[in-house]
Design a protein around this motif. Sequence first.
Motif, PDB file in Angstrom:
ATOM      1  N   ILE A   1       0.845  -1.195   0.000  1.00 30.09           N
ATOM      2  CA  ILE A   1       0.000   0.000   0.000  1.00 30.09           C
ATOM      3  C   ILE A   1       0.875   1.238   0.000  1.00 30.09           C
ATOM      4  N   GLY A   2       0.676   2.109  -0.986  1.00 27.05           N
ATOM      5  CA  GLY A   2       1.414   3.364  -1.058  1.00 27.05           C
ATOM      6  C   GLY A   2       0.497   4.549  -0.811  1.00 27.05           C
ATOM      7  N   VAL A   3       0.950   5.495   0.009  1.00 26.20           N
ATOM      8  CA  VAL A   3       0.174   6.695   0.326  1.00 26.20           C
ATOM      9  C   VAL A   3       0.970   7.906  -0.136  1.00 26.20           C
ATOM     10  N   CYS A   4       0.395   8.692  -1.042  1.00 27.44           N
ATOM     11  CA  CYS A   4       1.060   9.877  -1.575  1.00 27.44           C
ATOM     12  C   CYS A   4       0.607  11.098  -0.772  1.00 27.44           C
ATOM     13  N   GLY A   5       1.541  11.729  -0.073  1.00 25.43           N
ATOM     14  CA  GLY A   5       1.220  12.909   0.717  1.00 25.43           C
ATOM     15  C   GLY A   5       1.863  12.843   2.082  1.00 25.43           C
ATOM     16  N   GLY A   6       2.106  14.028   2.661  1.00 26.03           N
ATOM     17  CA  GLY A   6       2.777  14.065   3.951  1.00 26.03           C
ATOM     18  C   GLY A   6       2.031  14.841   5.020  1.00 26.03           C
ATOM     19  N   GLY A   7       0.729  15.110   4.780  1.00 27.28           N
ATOM     20  CA  GLY A   7      -0.055  15.865   5.743  1.00 27.28           C
ATOM     21  C   GLY A   7      -0.902  14.983   6.638  1.00 27.28           C
ATOM     22  N   ALA A   8      -1.855  15.623   7.322  1.00 26.86           N
ATOM     23  CA  ALA A   8      -2.689  14.911   8.293  1.00 26.86           C
ATOM     24  C   ALA A   8      -3.497  13.796   7.636  1.00 26.86           C
ATOM     25  N   ALA A   9      -4.082  14.072   6.469  1.00 30.67           N
ATOM     26  CA  ALA A   9      -4.904  13.060   5.807  1.00 30.67           C
ATOM     27  C   ALA A   9      -4.090  11.837   5.445  1.00 30.67           C
ATOM     28  N   SER A  10      -2.872  12.042   4.941  1.00 25.89           N
ATOM     29  CA  SER A  10      -2.048  10.907   4.536  1.00 25.89           C
ATOM     30  C   SER A  10      -1.633  10.074   5.739  1.00 25.89           C
ATOM     31  N   VAL A  11      -1.347  10.734   6.849  1.00 25.12           N
ATOM     32  CA  VAL A  11      -0.969  10.021   8.071  1.00 25.12           C
ATOM     33  C   VAL A  11      -2.125   9.159   8.580  1.00 25.12           C
ATOM     34  N   GLU A  12      -3.329   9.731   8.595  1.00 22.80           N
ATOM     35  CA  GLU A  12      -4.483   8.966   9.060  1.00 22.80           C
ATOM     36  C   GLU A  12      -4.811   7.814   8.118  1.00 22.80           C
ATOM     37  N   VAL A  13      -4.702   8.057   6.818  1.00 18.14           N
ATOM     38  CA  VAL A  13      -4.977   7.004   5.843  1.00 18.14           C
ATOM     39  C   VAL A  13      -3.942   5.890   5.945  1.00 18.14           C
ATOM     40  N   ALA A  14      -2.674   6.249   6.077  1.00 20.63           N
ATOM     41  CA  ALA A  14      -1.630   5.228   6.186  1.00 20.63           C
ATOM     42  C   ALA A  14      -1.854   4.339   7.404  1.00 20.63           C
ATOM     43  N   GLY A  15      -2.152   4.967   8.543  1.00 19.36           N
ATOM     44  CA  GLY A  15      -2.376   4.190   9.761  1.00 19.36           C
ATOM     45  C   GLY A  15      -3.572   3.274   9.654  1.00 19.36           C
ATOM     46  N   ASN A  16      -4.658   3.774   9.096  1.00 25.26           N
ATOM     47  CA  ASN A  16      -5.884   2.977   9.001  1.00 25.26           C
ATOM     48  C   ASN A  16      -5.820   1.953   7.873  1.00 25.26           C
TER      49      ASN A  16
END
Length: 385
Positions: free
Chosen positions: A158-173
């Motif tokens: 799973i790859g998450v593009c972005g370094g803000g709050a949304a990307s952090v929450e999406v990566a964790g979940n």
Amino acid sequence: MPKLLLAGAGHAHMAVMAAIPQLRARGHQVTAIGPGHRHSYSGMGPGMLGGAYTPDEISFPVRNMIENRGGEFITGIVATINPRRNRVVLESGQEVPYDVLSCNLGSFVPDDILASGPDEPSFQSLASRNIFPVKPIEQLFWARQRIQELAQDRQVRIGVCGGGAASVEVAGNAWVAAMSGEGKGGIVQLFARGALLKTMPEKVRGLVRKTFRGRKIKIFEESPVLSVHNGSILLANGQSHTQDMIFLALGVKPSSVFRASGLEVSRDGGLLVNQFLQCPAHPDIFGGGDCITFSPQPLAKVGVYAVRQNPVLRHNLQAQLEGRPLEPFDPGGGYLLIFNLGGGYGILHKNGFAFGGRTAFRIKDYIDRKFIQKYAITRSLSTDD
């Protein structure tokens, strides 16, 4: 009968929708336009990806909320606004008249990093290619199902593009989604253009890094994404990372409706509004939430401002209909920010104070559920003016 039109049934319009009976009692007609009969609350979207919530638990039954209070709901997508004729034009071609218009049309995730060309398949249906922008929020439910489906056969990448709050929450979940059930789990990589959570205090960033290390979520900082292809992420430094699932969380831009309508907008396309949340060139047009640019001062794209705008829009829309004075919007001071990293773990931050753990998540869960419960009823609320 003066016509109040709500373009969008989102967070900033909740108090107005609750006050429909009072508005009708004063002789006003209220109509709302929305793409569907429910509106999802973005603050709980990552939790749905992680399995903490169902789609119904994080959404408002806006059609019922409006119709049961005596308003009219139109299912449709706004294409343009014609301020000279006081009409909103839908993609279907239908024109909806108004005397006063309020816009809460939200924002979207730019897709300009999606690869295109003769050798690239069409990105018309991103979900079918396992590419999921974080908006619309509803897509995160289907993303969870797809992650768990893939995890039945292999360890899903799973790859998450972005370094803000949304990307952090999406990566964790997303990690929690992959590790749930009887699948083979997953590996999550996050690609940030600059520093991770660069506007956050170092303590918050440190708590996120510690949590991600424990889950073996790899963070690539100073790693701008050049393009996203089917099944891979290409970085500006030439590195390519193969992925089974890709999330786009590269920030949001306001609805393109205002620029398409020739209204005055900011550089990013947000409707420019004054201290009254009113379009200066067209005093019968107001707005709130992510789709506006508040000209007195910059506002972050966070839901707290849409919530704070509720009572001001409620007052000013009625006042404009009745020729009474408007009230200015005060954005207020600092606000509580809680990240949901999945698995019942959160990170809380306000005014330099921060901590992580299950208590932080429980606080967020309580606040979010209370907000849903406050407005997701179909009777009117008491709204003194």
